[in-house]
Design a protein around this motif. Sequence first.
Motif, PDB file in Angstrom:
ATOM      1  N   UNK A  87       0.889  -1.166   0.000  1.00 29.68           N
ATOM      2  CA  UNK A  87       0.000   0.000   0.000  1.00 29.68           C
ATOM      3  C   UNK A  87       0.922   1.209   0.000  1.00 29.68           C
ATOM      4  N   UNK A  88       0.964   1.941  -1.093  1.00 26.91           N
ATOM      5  CA  UNK A  88       1.887   3.074  -1.197  1.00 26.91           C
ATOM      6  C   UNK A  88       1.235   4.281  -1.854  1.00 26.91           C
ATOM      7  N   UNK A  89      -0.079   4.356  -1.752  1.00 26.17           N
ATOM      8  CA  UNK A  89      -0.787   5.464  -2.393  1.00 26.17           C
ATOM      9  C   UNK A  89      -0.423   6.792  -1.748  1.00 26.17           C
ATOM     10  N   UNK A  90      -0.187   7.811  -2.590  1.00 28.79           N
ATOM     11  CA  UNK A  90       0.041   9.160  -2.067  1.00 28.79           C
ATOM     12  C   UNK A  90      -1.185   9.622  -1.284  1.00 28.79           C
ATOM     13  N   UNK A  91      -0.919  10.385  -0.241  1.00 33.57           N
ATOM     14  CA  UNK A  91      -2.013  10.921   0.555  1.00 33.57           C
ATOM     15  C   UNK A  91      -2.157  10.275   1.918  1.00 33.57           C
ATOM     16  N   UNK A  92      -1.448   9.168   2.154  1.00 33.33           N
ATOM     17  CA  UNK A  92      -1.520   8.513   3.462  1.00 33.33           C
ATOM     18  C   UNK A  92      -0.517   9.088   4.459  1.00 33.33           C
ATOM     19  N   UNK A  93       0.594   9.659   3.957  1.00 33.23           N
ATOM     20  CA  UNK A  93       1.680  10.028   4.856  1.00 33.23           C
ATOM     21  C   UNK A  93       2.033  11.513   4.789  1.00 33.23           C
ATOM     22  N   UNK A  94       2.429  12.027   5.941  1.00 29.83           N
ATOM     23  CA  UNK A  94       3.061  13.336   6.049  1.00 29.83           C
ATOM     24  C   UNK A  94       4.564  13.070   5.958  1.00 29.83           C
ATOM     25  N   UNK A  95       5.170  13.471   4.863  1.00 25.91           N
ATOM     26  CA  UNK A  95       6.566  13.110   4.627  1.00 25.91           C
ATOM     27  C   UNK A  95       7.536  13.852   5.541  1.00 25.91           C
ATOM     28  N   UNK A  96       7.045  14.810   6.330  1.00 24.07           N
ATOM     29  CA  UNK A  96       7.905  15.430   7.340  1.00 24.07           C
ATOM     30  C   UNK A  96       7.961  14.603   8.613  1.00 24.07           C
ATOM     31  N   UNK A  97       6.983  13.739   8.837  1.00 20.93           N
ATOM     32  CA  UNK A  97       7.018  12.856  10.007  1.00 20.93           C
ATOM     33  C   UNK A  97       7.427  11.441   9.627  1.00 20.93           C
ATOM     34  N   UNK A  98       7.103  11.005   8.413  1.00 20.03           N
ATOM     35  CA  UNK A  98       7.548   9.700   7.899  1.00 20.03           C
ATOM     36  C   UNK A  98       8.428   9.991   6.685  1.00 20.03           C
ATOM     37  N   UNK A  99       9.693  10.274   6.933  1.00 18.77           N
ATOM     38  CA  UNK A  99      10.592  10.766   5.896  1.00 18.77           C
ATOM     39  C   UNK A  99      10.899   9.714   4.827  1.00 18.77           C
ATOM     40  N   UNK A 100      10.858  10.109   3.549  1.00 13.28           N
ATOM     41  CA  UNK A 100      11.405   9.230   2.502  1.00 13.28           C
ATOM     42  C   UNK A 100      12.904   9.025   2.745  1.00 13.28           C
ATOM     43  N   UNK A 101      13.422   7.899   2.261  1.00 15.68           N
ATOM     44  CA  UNK A 101      14.827   7.564   2.464  1.00 15.68           C
ATOM     45  C   UNK A 101      15.555   7.519   1.124  1.00 15.68           C
ATOM     46  N   UNK A 102      16.736   8.121   1.068  1.00 12.36           N
ATOM     47  CA  UNK A 102      17.566   8.045  -0.130  1.00 12.36           C
ATOM     48  C   UNK A 102      18.575   6.923   0.025  1.00 12.36           C
ATOM     49  N   UNK A 103      18.748   6.129  -1.027  1.00  9.67           N
ATOM     50  CA  UNK A 103      19.728   5.044  -0.978  1.00  9.67           C
ATOM     51  C   UNK A 103      20.277   4.820  -2.384  1.00  9.67           C
ATOM     52  N   UNK A 104      21.321   4.024  -2.456  1.00  5.32           N
ATOM     53  CA  UNK A 104      21.933   3.684  -3.741  1.00  5.32           C
ATOM     54  C   UNK A 104      21.783   2.192  -3.974  1.00  5.32           C
ATOM     55  N   UNK A 105      21.155   1.823  -5.088  1.00  6.21           N
ATOM     56  CA  UNK A 105      20.932   0.425  -5.434  1.00  6.21           C
ATOM     57  C   UNK A 105      21.606   0.152  -6.773  1.00  6.21           C
ATOM     58  N   UNK A 106      22.596  -0.733  -6.771  1.00  5.82           N
ATOM     59  CA  UNK A 106      23.354  -1.092  -7.973  1.00  5.82           C
ATOM     60  C   UNK A 106      23.876   0.146  -8.701  1.00  5.82           C
ATOM     61  N   UNK A 107      24.397   1.079  -7.905  1.00  4.46           N
ATOM     62  CA  UNK A 107      25.015   2.264  -8.467  1.00  4.46           C
ATOM     63  C   UNK A 107      24.067   3.391  -8.820  1.00  4.46           C
ATOM     64  N   UNK A 108      22.750   3.156  -8.684  1.00  8.14           N
ATOM     65  CA  UNK A 108      21.777   4.201  -9.017  1.00  8.14           C
ATOM     66  C   UNK A 108      21.158   4.761  -7.741  1.00  8.14           C
ATOM     67  N   UNK A 109      21.030   6.093  -7.696  1.00 13.78           N
ATOM     68  CA  UNK A 109      20.432   6.735  -6.541  1.00 13.78           C
ATOM     69  C   UNK A 109      18.916   6.608  -6.598  1.00 13.78           C
ATOM     70  N   UNK A 110      18.305   6.177  -5.487  1.00 16.19           N
ATOM     71  CA  UNK A 110      16.858   5.961  -5.440  1.00 16.19           C
ATOM     72  C   UNK A 110      16.275   6.623  -4.192  1.00 16.19           C
TER      73      UNK A 110
END
Length: 277
Positions: free
Chosen positions: A45-68
């Motif tokens: 379940x990943x529909x936009x509108x469920x989360x306040x991204x200031x309290x549930x922060x998105x995470x940046x990571x690198x997968x197989x050399x690509x930034x995601x």
Amino acid sequence: MNERGTRVKYVMVAAFDGWNDACQSATDVIRHLVSRYRSLEIGHINKDGYYDYQSARPMQCTIQGSRCILWPQTVFYDIAVSDSLHILAQLGPEPNYQWLEYCRGSLRFAEQYDVECIVTLGSMLAECPHTRPLPIDISNNGKPLDPDYEYNGPIGITHALDMMAIEQGFNTTSLWVSIPRYLGSADPCPQATLTLLRELGEILGLDLPAGTIENKAKQWRSRCDVTVRNNVDFEHFVSQLERDYDLHQHAKELSSAGTPMAEQLVQEAEAFLRDQD
């Protein structure tokens, strides 16, 4: 169906990061099961509108050399705890918005897998001693097993999911473990995770292996002992909590034994308290 053609029974188990998850004790049950058994990630379940991204922060990571960027989402796992029993596990951050729609989406997964029971897990800080078994509150289909306990107050997404599931005809069980408030919530509490895991095993009729959680729980209790011994205020406070806990347990034993007169129950409880001085 499994390879032998026998019907697989599904039980849904849900835990959520955040308010419902003191010391990550509830969500760690799901993480343990995913790591212990054959598990497949079967939905989100990943529909936009469920989360306040200031309290549930998105995470940046690198997968197989690509930034995601990994956005907050709920993940569903199919966990094979036996040949005939699977857990449909739900794990994710508690949503900030649109709880009713979120719960409807969760229950659509339950309907898809024809689950027979929905179990929600939670953990909370409370006034209880670490030197005694951690209290666990159990409700079946919204009714507490302890007739003296009826919760009134703020609720989390587990309560909303449990109530909506009951309204839609599912059998539900809610498990909430209490963690000593005086120890704070910064560190994990493996003893609480172990308590939930064992109670879940009772519900499923299985001995769910605890793995390293048992040793971690022993280490947790040892660290708590040291913390309390090095603080006089903590020592006095924990002693009082122990007295209250023992008195409550003694009163429950007297009540369950069918003591005929309330006055007799009070007298015996008061005598028990005097003996602890």
